[in-house]
Design a protein around this motif. Structure first.
Motif, short mmCIF file in Angstrom:
data_model
loop_
_atom_site.label_atom_id
_atom_site.label_comp_id
_atom_site.label_asym_id
_atom_site.label_seq_id
_atom_site.Cartn_x
_atom_site.Cartn_y
_atom_site.Cartn_z
N LEU A 65 0.86 -1.18 0.00
CA LEU A 65 0.00 0.00 0.00
C LEU A 65 0.89 1.23 0.00
O LEU A 65 1.72 1.40 0.89
CB LEU A 65 -0.91 0.03 1.23
CG LEU A 65 -1.64 1.37 1.46
CD1 LEU A 65 -2.65 1.62 0.34
CD2 LEU A 65 -2.31 1.40 2.82
N VAL A 66 0.70 2.09 -0.99
CA VAL A 66 1.38 3.39 -1.03
C VAL A 66 0.34 4.42 -0.61
O VAL A 66 -0.56 4.77 -1.38
CB VAL A 66 1.93 3.71 -2.43
CG1 VAL A 66 2.76 4.99 -2.39
CG2 VAL A 66 2.78 2.55 -2.95
N ALA A 67 0.43 4.87 0.65
CA ALA A 67 -0.56 5.80 1.20
C ALA A 67 -0.21 7.25 0.90
O ALA A 67 -1.10 8.09 0.74
CB ALA A 67 -0.70 5.60 2.71
N ALA A 84 0.52 7.80 -4.97
CA ALA A 84 -0.43 7.45 -3.93
C ALA A 84 -1.79 8.11 -4.20
O ALA A 84 -1.85 9.16 -4.84
CB ALA A 84 0.10 7.92 -2.57
N PRO A 85 -2.87 7.47 -3.75
CA PRO A 85 -2.91 6.17 -3.11
C PRO A 85 -3.01 5.04 -4.14
O PRO A 85 -3.73 5.17 -5.13
CB PRO A 85 -4.18 6.25 -2.26
CG PRO A 85 -5.08 7.16 -3.04
CD PRO A 85 -4.18 8.15 -3.72
N GLY A 106 3.70 4.03 3.63
CA GLY A 106 2.79 2.94 3.31
C GLY A 106 3.16 1.68 4.07
O GLY A 106 3.87 1.74 5.08
N TRP A 107 2.67 0.54 3.56
CA TRP A 107 2.84 -0.73 4.26
C TRP A 107 3.13 -1.82 3.25
O TRP A 107 2.55 -1.85 2.15
CB TRP A 107 1.58 -1.08 5.04
CG TRP A 107 1.27 -0.08 6.11
CD1 TRP A 107 0.48 1.02 6.01
CD2 TRP A 107 1.81 -0.07 7.44
NE1 TRP A 107 0.48 1.72 7.20
CE2 TRP A 107 1.29 1.07 8.10
CE3 TRP A 107 2.67 -0.92 8.14
CZ2 TRP A 107 1.60 1.39 9.41
CZ3 TRP A 107 2.98 -0.61 9.45
CH2 TRP A 107 2.44 0.53 10.08
N SER A 141 -7.02 5.82 0.61
CA SER A 141 -6.23 4.77 1.27
C SER A 141 -6.65 4.51 2.70
O SER A 141 -6.18 3.54 3.31
CB SER A 141 -4.74 5.14 1.24
OG SER A 141 -4.51 6.31 2.01
N GLU A 145 -5.60 1.18 4.67
CA GLU A 145 -4.58 1.31 5.71
C GLU A 145 -5.10 0.82 7.06
O GLU A 145 -4.39 0.16 7.82
CB GLU A 145 -4.11 2.76 5.81
CG GLU A 145 -2.89 2.94 6.69
CD GLU A 145 -2.23 4.29 6.49
OE1 GLU A 145 -1.08 4.42 6.95
OE2 GLU A 145 -2.85 5.19 5.90
#
Length: 305
Positions: A65-67, A84-85, A106-107, A141, A145
């Motif tokens: 995930l690109v927040a 993002a997002p 992100g994650w 996001s 997230e």
């Protein structure tokens, strides 16, 4: 202003042997059945100066995930830029690397290959997701997230039903990826969809340009991501959404300067600027003259004609 980190030089990136890692930077080892790992994007990207060199995981898949931020991804020789997002899907066995915008956030969720395929077998709709690396734009996001946060919490403790909870979160993430991919697929109708989206944006700008709202507000109101809106505007109008907003404000400013007796400050307030001095700088930057000089020059031209 964000700065793109240097890396993934096309001329040299693939000349050296591509390392095989467990998690990035860790020696290859056997992957436990049911292995799932969640970590912050900057845990490995920041120490590497926001450049992750090409590498491969034999038995691990990523959902990233690109927040905030963005960058570019190299995957088996292809380069994909993303903002993002969005979600990035990277299958096991794919050579991949990243150049991230500084301070992207992100994650990274990593899933054992055998475990992932066990889940994919339950629903044929999900199976195409990991056939190739891809970037999937999201409308927002926050929900994704939040769900990844819940997944990380489940992984951090051992409670009854943990495996079922982990699988539920992972399947939810994959469904979100699937549905957003379907919305953003580049099909024969993409041009028409983008044209309709830009037409809706123009209508909204006409109604609300005096509010000086940021692009994010317009994208949210139109039900798309900022990335999708930027792509549509670039393709259809040849401008960014921000440039379209500025263009409409400038048109109104010029009309008022030319056809009204309002002062420069009153013109600024009339088109939504709270600071006349900032309006004057904005107008000068786009027109090459201050509002006062522009008005005087146009007035002389009209008189001469």
């Amino acid at each position: 202003m964000v700065k793109l980190a240097y890396g993934l030089d096309d001329s040299t990136a693939m000349t050296a042997p591509v390392p095989t890692f467990y998690l990035y930077g860790e020696p290859q080892r056997g992957v436990a059945e049911g292995f799932v790992h969640v970590e912050s994007l900057d845990d490995r990207s920041r120490p590497s100066e926001w450049t992750i060199q090409p590498h491969v995981h034999r038995d691990l898949n990523h959902i990233i995930l690109v927040a905030e931020g963005g960058g570019s991804m190299r995957a088996d020789g292809d380069s994909v830029a993303f903002d993002a997002p969005c979600l990035l899907l990277i299958p096991a066995g794919i050579i991949h690397g990243f150049s991230w915008y500084m301070d992207s956030r992100g994650w990274v969720t990593t899933i054992a290959d055998s475990y992932l395929h066990h889940m994919l077998e339950r629903d044929p709709d999900l199976q195409p997701l990991f056939r190739a690396s891809r970037a999937i734009a999201l409308s927002q996001s926050d929900k994704v997230e939040g769900r990844i946060g819940q997944l990380a919490q489940e992984l951090a403790w051992s409670a009854p039903g943990q495996r079922a909870a982990v699988e539920a979160h992972l399947l939810w993430l994959m469904v979100q990826a699937l549905r957003h991919a379907a919305l953003s697929d580049d099909s024969a109708t993409t041009g028409g969809r983008q044209a309709r989206l830009v037409a809706r944006l123009r209508e909204r700008i006409e109604q609300r340009f005096r509010h000086r709202e940021p692009v994010a507000i317009h994208a949210r109101a139109l039900g798309v991501s900022e990335t999708a809106l930027r792509h549509a505007c670039a393709r259809v109008a040849g401008l960014s959404p921000a440039a379209m907003l500025d263009e409409r404000a400038l048109l109104e400013a010029r009309r008022l300067l030319l056809y009204s007796n309002l002062s420069v400050a009153e013109v600024a307030y009339a088109i939504g600027f709270e600071d006349p001095a900032y309006f004057s700088r904005f107008f000068t930057r786009h027109s090459g003259q201050s509002p006062r000089d522009w008005r005087a020059a146009k007035g002389r031209a009209i008189s001469a004609s």
